[in-house]
Design an enzyme around this catalytic site. Structure first.
Site, PDB file in Angstrom:
ATOM      1  N   LYS A 172       0.518  -1.045  -0.270  1.00 51.51           N
ATOM      2  CA  LYS A 172      -0.058   0.177  -0.228  1.00 51.51           C
ATOM      3  C   LYS A 172       0.854   1.296  -0.207  1.00 51.51           C
ATOM      4  CE  LYS A 172      -2.964   2.836   1.242  1.00 51.51           C
ATOM      5  NZ  LYS A 172      -4.305   3.792  -0.595  1.00 51.51           N
ATOM      6  N   LYS A 240      -0.004  11.222   6.138  1.00 51.49           N
ATOM      7  CA  LYS A 240       0.362  10.369   6.974  1.00 51.49           C
ATOM      8  C   LYS A 240       0.880   8.903   6.065  1.00 51.49           C
ATOM      9  CE  LYS A 240      -3.954   7.803   7.598  1.00 51.49           C
ATOM     10  NZ  LYS A 240      -3.602   6.334   6.904  1.00 51.49           N
TER      11      LYS A 240
HETATM   12  N1  LIG Z   1     -10.071   8.971   1.818  1.00 54.19           N
HETATM   13  C1  LIG Z   1      -9.499   7.834   0.905  1.00 54.19           C
HETATM   14  O1  LIG Z   1      -9.984   7.647  -0.616  1.00 54.19           O
HETATM   15  C2  LIG Z   1      -8.775   6.003   1.274  1.00 54.19           C
HETATM   16  C3  LIG Z   1      -8.310   5.915   0.027  1.00 54.19           C
HETATM   17  C4  LIG Z   1      -7.720   4.330   0.504  1.00 54.19           C
HETATM   18  C5  LIG Z   1      -7.561   4.589   1.716  1.00 54.19           C
HETATM   19  N2  LIG Z   1      -7.647   4.790   3.072  1.00 54.19           N
HETATM   20  C6  LIG Z   1      -6.745   5.296   4.546  1.00 54.19           C
HETATM   21  O2  LIG Z   1      -8.585   4.429   5.009  1.00 54.19           O
HETATM   22  C7  LIG Z   1      -8.374   5.040   6.176  1.00 54.19           C
HETATM   23  C8  LIG Z   1      -9.992   5.784   6.785  1.00 54.19           C
HETATM   24  O3  LIG Z   1     -10.066   6.838   6.159  1.00 54.19           O
HETATM   25  P1  LIG Z   1     -11.215   7.610   5.291  1.00 54.19           P
HETATM   26  O4  LIG Z   1     -10.464   8.515   4.708  1.00 54.19           O
HETATM   27  O5  LIG Z   1     -12.306   6.406   5.605  1.00 54.19           O
HETATM   28  O6  LIG Z   1     -11.014   8.137   6.779  1.00 54.19           O
HETATM   29  P2  LIG Z   1     -11.780   8.889   8.168  1.00 54.19           P
HETATM   30  O7  LIG Z   1     -13.513   9.542   7.290  1.00 54.19           O
HETATM   31  O8  LIG Z   1     -11.427   9.638   8.937  1.00 54.19           O
HETATM   32  O9  LIG Z   1     -12.686   7.946   8.629  1.00 54.19           O
HETATM   33  C9  LIG Z   1     -11.494   7.535   9.925  1.00 54.19           C
HETATM   34  C10 LIG Z   1     -12.800   6.931  10.617  1.00 54.19           C
HETATM   35  O10 LIG Z   1     -12.425   6.388  11.544  1.00 54.19           O
HETATM   36  C11 LIG Z   1     -12.160   6.495  13.325  1.00 54.19           C
HETATM   37  N3  LIG Z   1     -11.332   6.659  13.866  1.00 54.19           N
HETATM   38  C12 LIG Z   1     -10.145   7.510  14.010  1.00 54.19           C
HETATM   39  N4  LIG Z   1      -9.410   7.260  14.949  1.00 54.19           N
HETATM   40  C13 LIG Z   1     -10.631   6.797  15.905  1.00 54.19           C
HETATM   41  C14 LIG Z   1      -9.875   5.793  16.629  1.00 54.19           C
HETATM   42  N5  LIG Z   1      -8.307   6.127  17.562  1.00 54.19           N
HETATM   43  N6  LIG Z   1     -10.933   4.708  18.312  1.00 54.19           N
HETATM   44  C15 LIG Z   1     -11.894   5.080  17.003  1.00 54.19           C
HETATM   45  N7  LIG Z   1     -12.270   5.344  15.908  1.00 54.19           N
HETATM   46  C16 LIG Z   1     -11.514   6.484  15.070  1.00 54.19           C
HETATM   47  C17 LIG Z   1     -12.804   8.195  12.738  1.00 54.19           C
HETATM   48  O11 LIG Z   1     -14.474   8.164  13.608  1.00 54.19           O
HETATM   49  P3  LIG Z   1     -14.873   9.537  13.854  1.00 54.19           P
HETATM   50  O12 LIG Z   1     -15.962   9.686  13.137  1.00 54.19           O
HETATM   51  O13 LIG Z   1     -15.408   9.248  15.113  1.00 54.19           O
HETATM   52  O14 LIG Z   1     -13.929  11.049  13.535  1.00 54.19           O
HETATM   53  C18 LIG Z   1     -13.657   7.593  11.216  1.00 54.19           C
HETATM   54  O15 LIG Z   1     -15.275   6.671  11.905  1.00 54.19           O
HETATM   55  C19 LIG Z   1      -7.381   5.247   6.425  1.00 54.19           C
HETATM   56  O16 LIG Z   1      -6.214   4.696   7.176  1.00 54.19           O
HETATM   57  C20 LIG Z   1      -6.792   5.259   5.360  1.00 54.19           C
HETATM   58  O17 LIG Z   1      -5.365   6.307   4.474  1.00 54.19           O
HETATM   59  C21 LIG Z   1      -8.600   5.974   2.336  1.00 54.19           C
END
Ligand SMILES: NC(=O)c1ccc[n+]([C@@H]2O[C@H](COP(=O)([O-])OP(=O)(O)OC[C@H]3O[C@@H](n4cnc5c(N)ncnc54)[C@H](OP(=O)(O)O)[C@@H]3O)[C@@H](O)[C@H]2O)c1
Length: 295
Positions: A172, A240
Site C-alpha cells: 500500500k 500520514k
Molecule cells: N479516503 C480514501 O480515499 C482512502 C483510500 C484508501 C485508503 N484510505 C485509508 O483508510 C483509512 C480511513 O480513511 P477515511 O478516508 O475513511 O477516513 P475518515 O473519513 O477520517 O474516517 C476515519 C474513521 O476512523 C475513526 N477513528 C479514527 N481514529 C480513531 C480512534 N482512535 N478510535 C476509534 N475510531 C477512530 C473515525 O471516527 P470518528 O467518526 O469518530 O472521527 C472515522 O470513523 C485511513 O487509514 C486512510 O488512509 C482512505
C-alpha cells in the site's frame, strides 16, 4: 454458515464498505467513535455495538477502517478493544493504511490470544469503496487469507495476497508513492498549461488518452478545474501515508527523493490550514509558486 462480521470505523471509506457487506447478506455489528455513523448503518440493518470489545464478542471476523497506527493499536489492543472481546479463532482484518512495523506488532499481540490478523489496506478511493471495486493488498497467513476471500470479494475487485503480516501495508505504501507523484505531475501540468495559455480541458482530453494518463489525471484534474476541493482522500491522510513510507524507507536506507518532495509540498498546503481538503489541493501550493490559478 457465513461469518458474522464486525465493522469499526465508519468514515468516508468505512461507511460504504460496511454497506456493501450488508448488501452481500452478512450479519454486521458496527461501532464508530462518533455516534452518527452507527445510527446511519443501524437504519440500514446493522446491529449497533457499544465498543470494539462488544463488536468482537458478536463477530467471527472484525474489520477496522480507522486512521493511523495509534488508532489501530487503540481499537485492537486498548481498553475495551478487540483483544478484550475476541476469542480463539477470531480474525481481525485491518483495512486502514498504517505502519507495516506496527501491523506486525499488533498481529503478534493478538496471536497470543489466538486471534489471527490480516493487514488488508485498499486503493480505489471513496468511489471504489462505494462501487465495491477496491484493490485489496493483503498480508498474513495464506489459510486466513483464503478463509476471508469471500469478504474481500464483497468489497473489492482486485484482491492480492502479498505475503506475511506487514506485506499488505508495504505494498500500500508503494501505491501511495505512485499516487502522490502522479498527483504532483498532474498538478504541475495544469499550472504549466494555464500559464502557457492553452485550454486545460483540451489538454486533459489529449493527455488523458495517452501514455501520461493516470487515476489523478482522470479523477482529480476535473475537480481542480471545477475548483472542487472536497475530500475523497484528505491531505492529512496522504501526509500520514507519505510519512509512513518515508519512515519505512529510512529503516531500510532507501532514499525516496520524489516522495520527500511531494511530502514537503503537502506540508505547505497543510500550513495554509487545508489539511481536511482533498489531495487535489496540492495544486494550491504550485499555484502559489507560479503566481497563477488553474483555469
Ligand atoms: N479516503 C480514501 O480515499 C482512502 C483510500 C484508501 C485508503 N484510505 C485509508 O483508510 C483509512 C480511513 O480513511 P477515511 O478516508 O475513511 O477516513 P475518515 O473519513 O477520517 O474516517 C476515519 C474513521 O476512523 C475513526 N477513528 C479514527 N481514529 C480513531 C480512534 N482512535 N478510535 C476509534 N475510531 C477512530 C473515525 O471516527 P470518528 O467518526 O469518530 O472521527 C472515522 O470513523 C485511513 O487509514 C486512510 O488512509 C482512505
Amino acid at each position: 454458515m457465513a461469518d458474522r462480521i464486525g465493522f469499526i470505523g465508519l468514515g468516508i471509506m468505512g461507511r460504504p464498505m460496511a454497506r456493501n457487506l450488508l448488501k452481500a447478506g452478512y450479519a454486521l455489528a458496527v461501532w464508530n467513535r462518533s455516534r452518527p455513523g452507527i445510527e446511519e448503518l443501524a437504519r440500514e440493518g446493522a446491529t449497533p455495538a457499544s465498543s470494539p470489545q462488544d463488536v468482537a464478542r458478536q463477530s467471527d471476523v472484525v474489520i477496522t477502517m480507522v486512521t493511523d497506527s495509534a488508532d489501530v493499536e487503540e481499537v485492537a489492543l486498548g481498553p475495551k478493544g478487540i483483544i478484550e472481546g475476541g476469542r480463539h479463532g477470531l480474525v481481525h482484518i485491518d483495512m486502514s493504511t498504517i505502519s507495516p512495523a506496527v501491523t506486525r506488532r499488533v498481529a503478534s499481540r493478538l496471536a497470543e490470544k489466538g486471534i489471527e490478523m490480516l493487514d488488508a489496506p485498499v486503493s480505489g478511493g471513496e468511489t471504489g469503496a462505494q462501487a465495491g471495486t477496491l484493490s485489496v493488498m493483503v498480508g498474513g497467513k495464506e489459510e486466513t487469507f483464503q478463509r476471508c476471500r469471500p469478504i474481500f470479494e464483497a468489497l473489492g475487485r482486485t484482491i492480492v495476497h502479498c505475503g506475511p503480516n506487514g506485506a499488505g501495508q508495504t505494498v500500500k505504501l508503494c501505491n501511495q508513492i505512485v499516487v502522490s507523484l502522479n498527483n504532483l505531475a498532474m498538478c504541475e501540468a495544469l499550472v504549466f498549461a494555464t500559464k502557457a495559455g492553452v485550454d486545460t480541458r483540451r489538454m486533459l482530453e489529449a493527455v488523458g488518452a495517452g501514455a501520461a494518463s493516470s487515476w489523478a489525471l482522470l479523477n482529480l484534474a476535473p475537480k481542480i478545474l471545477d475548483r472542487d476541493f472536497r475530500p475523497g482522500f484528505k491531505v492529512a491522510h496522504q501526509q500520514k501515508d507519505l510519512r509512513l513510507a518515508l519512515e519505512a524507507a529510512e529503516q531500510q536506507a532507501v532514499p525516496l527523493p520524489g516522495t520527500s518532495l511531494v511530502h514537503q509540498l503537502f506540508a505547505a498546503v497543510e500550513a495554509e490550514g487545508l489539511g481536511t481538503e482533498g489531495t487535489q489541493a496540492l495544486v494550491k501550493a504550485l499555484e502559489k509558486l507560479a503566481g497563477t490559478e488553474v483555469r
